[in-house]
Design an enzyme around this catalytic site. Sequence first.
Site, PDB file in Angstrom:
ATOM      1  N   LYS A 196       0.860  -1.189   0.000  1.00  0.00           N
ATOM      2  CA  LYS A 196       0.000   0.000   0.000  1.00  0.00           C
ATOM      3  C   LYS A 196       0.896   1.238   0.000  1.00  0.00           C
ATOM      4  O   LYS A 196       1.770   1.372   0.869  1.00  0.00           O
ATOM      5  CB  LYS A 196      -0.862  -0.050   1.259  1.00  0.00           C
ATOM      6  CG  LYS A 196      -2.168   0.699   1.193  1.00  0.00           C
ATOM      7  CD  LYS A 196      -2.925   0.403   2.482  1.00  0.00           C
ATOM      8  CE  LYS A 196      -4.272   1.035   2.523  1.00  0.00           C
ATOM      9  NZ  LYS A 196      -4.883   0.928   3.865  1.00  0.00           N
TER      10      LYS A 196
HETATM   11  C1  E4P Z   1      -8.335   1.835   3.999  1.00  0.00           C
HETATM   12  O1  E4P Z   1      -7.501   1.170   3.434  1.00  0.00           O
HETATM   13  C2  E4P Z   1      -8.097   2.582   5.234  1.00  0.00           C
HETATM   14  O2  E4P Z   1      -7.351   1.756   6.068  1.00  0.00           O
HETATM   15  C3  E4P Z   1      -9.356   2.911   5.979  1.00  0.00           C
HETATM   16  O3  E4P Z   1     -10.512   2.534   5.257  1.00  0.00           O
HETATM   17  C4  E4P Z   1      -9.427   4.293   6.527  1.00  0.00           C
HETATM   18  O4  E4P Z   1     -10.656   4.467   7.186  1.00  0.00           O
HETATM   19  P1  E4P Z   1     -10.918   5.678   8.199  1.00  0.00           P
HETATM   20  O5  E4P Z   1     -11.080   6.928   7.392  1.00  0.00           O
HETATM   21  O6  E4P Z   1     -12.197   5.324   8.888  1.00  0.00           O
HETATM   22  O7  E4P Z   1      -9.742   5.737   9.109  1.00  0.00           O
END
Ligand code: E4P
Length: 217
Positions: A83
Site C-alpha cells: 500500500k
Molecule cells: C483503507 O484502506 C483505510 O485503512 C481505511 O478505510 C481508513 O478508514 P478511516 O477513514 O475510517 O480511518
Amino acid sequence: MKFFVDTAEIADIKELNDLGMVDGVTTNPSLIKKSGRDILEVTKEICSIVSGPVSAEVTATDADQMIAEGRKLAEIAENITVKVPLTWDGLQACKVLSSEGKMVNVTLCFSANQALIAAKAGATFISPFIGRLDDINIDGMDLIADIRQIYDNYGFETEILAASVRTVNHVTQCALVGADVMTAPPAVIKSLANHPLTDKGLAAFLADIEKTGQKIL
Ligand code: E4P
C-alpha cells in the site's frame, strides 16, 4: 462486490473469515498502532489466515525507500499488497513495484484525477476514502461513481477499493455504484445483518412458540 476487512485485529479477522465474509484485508499504520503488534509479525499472521490480498502500508515518503519497504513487505507472503500513498513518489513506487509483479494498493485517494493517474501507474487497487470526504461535507459516493465511469470509459483494470467505509448505507451505495471491493471495519460488516424488523419478527415468533409449549430439542 468483494469484502475486505479493515483491521489488524486477528480475532475479528478469524471470525469473519470463518463465515466467508473476508475476500481480503486492509491495514494502515493507525490500525497497526491500534493492534499494539509489530507490523511485520501481525501482517504475517494475517496472511496465514486469509488467502486474498492483504494490504500492508509503507511508511517512507520518498520513492526509493517506498520501493525498498514494499519489496520487504512483499517477501512476507504471496498475497501481500503493497500500500502506497497517492503522492508523486507513491506513484513512482507503484509503477516500479507493479512492474515487478507485486500487487499495489494506492491509498488516500480523494479525487477522480488521482484515481486516473494511479491507474496509469499500474495500481492493482485504488482506495478512495468515502468517510473522510463525508467528514468535510463532500459526498464520497460521487467520487466512487466518477472513478467507476472513468475506469469503464477507458478499460482500466485497476479495481476500485472503496475505503473509509463507516456505515451500512455506505456498503449498499458502494455496491449500487459498482465498486469492485469495499473495505470496512469488522463492526460495520457485522451490522450488515441487523434490521429492526428482523428483531421484531423474531421476538413475535419466539413468543408464539413459547405459548404452544412446544420444543424442537
Ligand atoms: C483503507 O484502506 C483505510 O485503512 C481505511 O478505510 C481508513 O478508514 P478511516 O477513514 O475510517 O480511518
